[in-house]
Design a protein around this motif. Structure first.
Motif, PDB file in Angstrom:
ATOM      1  N   GLN A 114       0.821  -1.212   0.000  1.00 24.52           N
ATOM      2  CA  GLN A 114       0.000   0.000   0.000  1.00 24.52           C
ATOM      3  C   GLN A 114       0.854   1.261   0.000  1.00 24.52           C
ATOM      4  O   GLN A 114       1.937   1.298   0.585  1.00 24.52           O
ATOM      5  CB  GLN A 114      -0.901   0.021   1.245  1.00 24.52           C
ATOM      6  N   ALA A 135      -2.514   8.503  -8.096  1.00 32.13           N
ATOM      7  CA  ALA A 135      -3.232   7.348  -7.558  1.00 32.13           C
ATOM      8  C   ALA A 135      -3.693   6.424  -8.665  1.00 32.13           C
ATOM      9  O   ALA A 135      -3.589   5.192  -8.556  1.00 32.13           O
ATOM     10  CB  ALA A 135      -4.427   7.820  -6.722  1.00 32.13           C
ATOM     11  N   GLU A 136      -4.193   7.013  -9.748  1.00 29.17           N
ATOM     12  CA  GLU A 136      -4.667   6.198 -10.868  1.00 29.17           C
ATOM     13  C   GLU A 136      -3.525   5.370 -11.455  1.00 29.17           C
ATOM     14  O   GLU A 136      -3.664   4.167 -11.707  1.00 29.17           O
ATOM     15  CB  GLU A 136      -5.280   7.096 -11.942  1.00 29.17           C
ATOM     16  N   ALA A 139      -2.152   2.739  -8.718  1.00 25.30           N
ATOM     17  CA  ALA A 139      -3.124   1.656  -8.524  1.00 25.30           C
ATOM     18  C   ALA A 139      -3.126   0.718  -9.717  1.00 25.30           C
ATOM     19  O   ALA A 139      -3.274  -0.503  -9.582  1.00 25.30           O
ATOM     20  CB  ALA A 139      -4.524   2.225  -8.287  1.00 25.30           C
ATOM     21  N   ILE A 145      -4.045   1.974  -2.884  1.00 25.96           N
ATOM     22  CA  ILE A 145      -4.000   3.373  -2.466  1.00 25.96           C
ATOM     23  C   ILE A 145      -4.818   3.511  -1.189  1.00 25.96           C
ATOM     24  O   ILE A 145      -6.016   3.232  -1.164  1.00 25.96           O
ATOM     25  CB  ILE A 145      -4.552   4.311  -3.562  1.00 25.96           C
ATOM     26  N   HIS A 158      -8.613   8.342  -3.670  1.00 26.37           N
ATOM     27  CA  HIS A 158      -9.518   7.188  -3.762  1.00 26.37           C
ATOM     28  C   HIS A 158     -10.118   7.081  -5.165  1.00 26.37           C
ATOM     29  O   HIS A 158     -10.170   5.993  -5.751  1.00 26.37           O
ATOM     30  CB  HIS A 158     -10.647   7.315  -2.742  1.00 26.37           C
ATOM     31  N   ALA A 161      -7.677   5.779  -7.811  1.00 23.19           N
ATOM     32  CA  ALA A 161      -7.509   4.323  -7.741  1.00 23.19           C
ATOM     33  C   ALA A 161      -8.712   3.602  -8.341  1.00 23.19           C
ATOM     34  O   ALA A 161      -8.570   2.611  -9.062  1.00 23.19           O
ATOM     35  CB  ALA A 161      -7.301   3.890  -6.294  1.00 23.19           C
ATOM     36  N   GLY A 166      -8.386  -0.219  -9.708  1.00 25.61           N
ATOM     37  CA  GLY A 166      -7.458  -0.735  -8.711  1.00 25.61           C
ATOM     38  C   GLY A 166      -8.126  -0.874  -7.361  1.00 25.61           C
ATOM     39  O   GLY A 166      -9.349  -0.754  -7.230  1.00 25.61           O
ATOM     40  N   THR A 168      -8.435   0.313  -3.316  1.00 29.98           N
ATOM     41  CA  THR A 168      -8.201   1.430  -2.408  1.00 29.98           C
ATOM     42  C   THR A 168      -8.828   1.132  -1.054  1.00 29.98           C
ATOM     43  O   THR A 168      -9.894   0.508  -0.970  1.00 29.98           O
ATOM     44  CB  THR A 168      -8.749   2.755  -2.995  1.00 29.98           C
TER      45      THR A 168
END
Length: 374
Positions: A114, A135-136, A139, A145, A158, A161, A166, A168
């Protein structure tokens, strides 16, 4: 159907005066959570349990509450005590880890690698875009994330992700049955499907201010590293970063304008040794995720193609874009910086906006669109 052992753990999480050391001793003697809750007061005393805990467990208040029994009925609801193999190993190594975690969603994700992404609740559009984009990308490379479900940077992380399909995790500063802030309830429902909501607090615990440092320590403890995207010096995100340092984890910070209060916290972290972060590669290389390096190479190639496209831009448009930089500026400022006539600047800015190089910002200003931090 929930088990008696799960119900016993729920009772132990709301037992006053019961710390990890005392609980571990009692488990050694009485064998299980159910063994503790079913034991006589004399047996609990012999097992070394503190008086306040023994008094509570001998009272009617220790009986499972209706809301607890109802919550445990769902197959997607889990109580994960520190003795459970699903309890995250990284968190278990921290000094004051919770007795148990309440989880809604995929409890197995607790042990996946993580990265925490945290920051301001009132970010700039650029900061929000940066958190979402990083994050995108991360992930999509397999990192979970982890953040705190707050508005602002947390929410952007969030959503980034989720955009990558992905995983999160959202760690709450309240009981897991009281999603806070309420405006993020729809987001929390999406997170349940692609990851999990996590809380170290008993059911029904309201989101009190004193809960959030503990929430932040769980976020830091779950993660291999913590990335801070826009934070003032007084931001709670710095608590998460300091907790990460105390756990021996990596801290990353996005630099920003020297004039922005939202950059001051990140700059302070960088002065204190946090990794200055401009791209996802800065994170992946520091954490040594060899499995993700192929993806990073592809991202580097994409960045080179992007630079090539910008190099082919009309010369005056390129000068204007360079003059804009990465902080919002109005047309008058750009006229001074470039020496171009106001009507020429206005016309070129419209073209740059239509081509996706700049975007309108509040107050008649423009900001450069950050292409890729991957």
């Amino acid at each position: 159907m929930h088990t008696s052992e799960e119900s016993a753990w729920v009772t132990l999480t709301r037992t006053p005066g019961l710390d990890l050391a005392a609980l571990a001793r009692a488990l050694d003697t009485l064998g299980s959570a159910q063994g503790i809750t079913a034991a006589s007061d004399a047996s609990r005393e012999q097992a070394g349990m503190p008086p306040a805990a023994r008094e509570f467990l001998s009272s009617a208040a220790a009986a499972p509450l209706p809301k607890e029994r109802m919550w445990l009925e769902s197959p997607r609801h889990h109580v994960v005590p520190f003795t459970d193999p699903r309890y995250p190993g990284l968190l278990r190594r921290t000094e004051r880890h919770p007795i148990a975690l309440y989880v809604v969603g995929n409890a197995d994700a607790l042990n996946d690698p993580q990265l925490a992404i945290v920051g301001s609740r009132n970010p700039t559009p650029q900061g929000q875009d940066t958190a979402h984009e990083l994050a995108e990308y991360l992930a999509g490379r397999g990192l979970v994330i982890t953040s705190g479900l707050a508005v602002g940077i947390d929410s952007a992380a969030h959503r980034g992700a989720l955009m990558a399909q992905g995983t999160t995790l959202a760690v709450l500063g309240s009981g897991i049955d009281l999603v806070y802030p309420r405006v993020n309830r729809p987001l929390s429902e999406e997170i349940e499907q692609r990851g999990a909501l996590v809380s170290g607090f008993p059911l029904g615990t309201p989101p009190r201010p004193q809960n959030f440092p503990r929430r932040n320590s769980i976020i830091a403890g779950l993660s291999l590293g913590t990335l801070v995207v826009e934070a003032a010096r007084s931001s709670g995100s710095l608590i998460t970063a300091r907790q990460a340092v105390s756990c021996g984890r990596e801290v990353f910070a996005i630099p920003g304008s020297i004039y922005s209060p939202l950059s001051s916290g990140c700059h302070e972290l960088i002065r204190q040794g946090a990794k200055l972060t401009e791209t996802a590669h800065d994170i992946l290389s520091e954490l040594n995720f060899s499995a993700f390096f192929a993806g990073c190479s592809a991202a580097s190639e994409g960045h080179e193609r992007e630079v090539s496209r910008e190099t082919g831009m009309d010369k005056d448009h390129k000068i204007l874009l360079d003059a804009l930089g990465f902080d919002p500026a109005d047309l008058d400022v750009l006229v001074v910086r470039t020496g171009f006539k106001p009507e020429a600047v206005s016309s070129m800015m419209l073209i740059l906006e239509l081509e996706g190089h700049v975007q309108a910002a509040p107050g008649g200003r423009y900001s450069r669109v950050v292409r890729s931090r991957r």
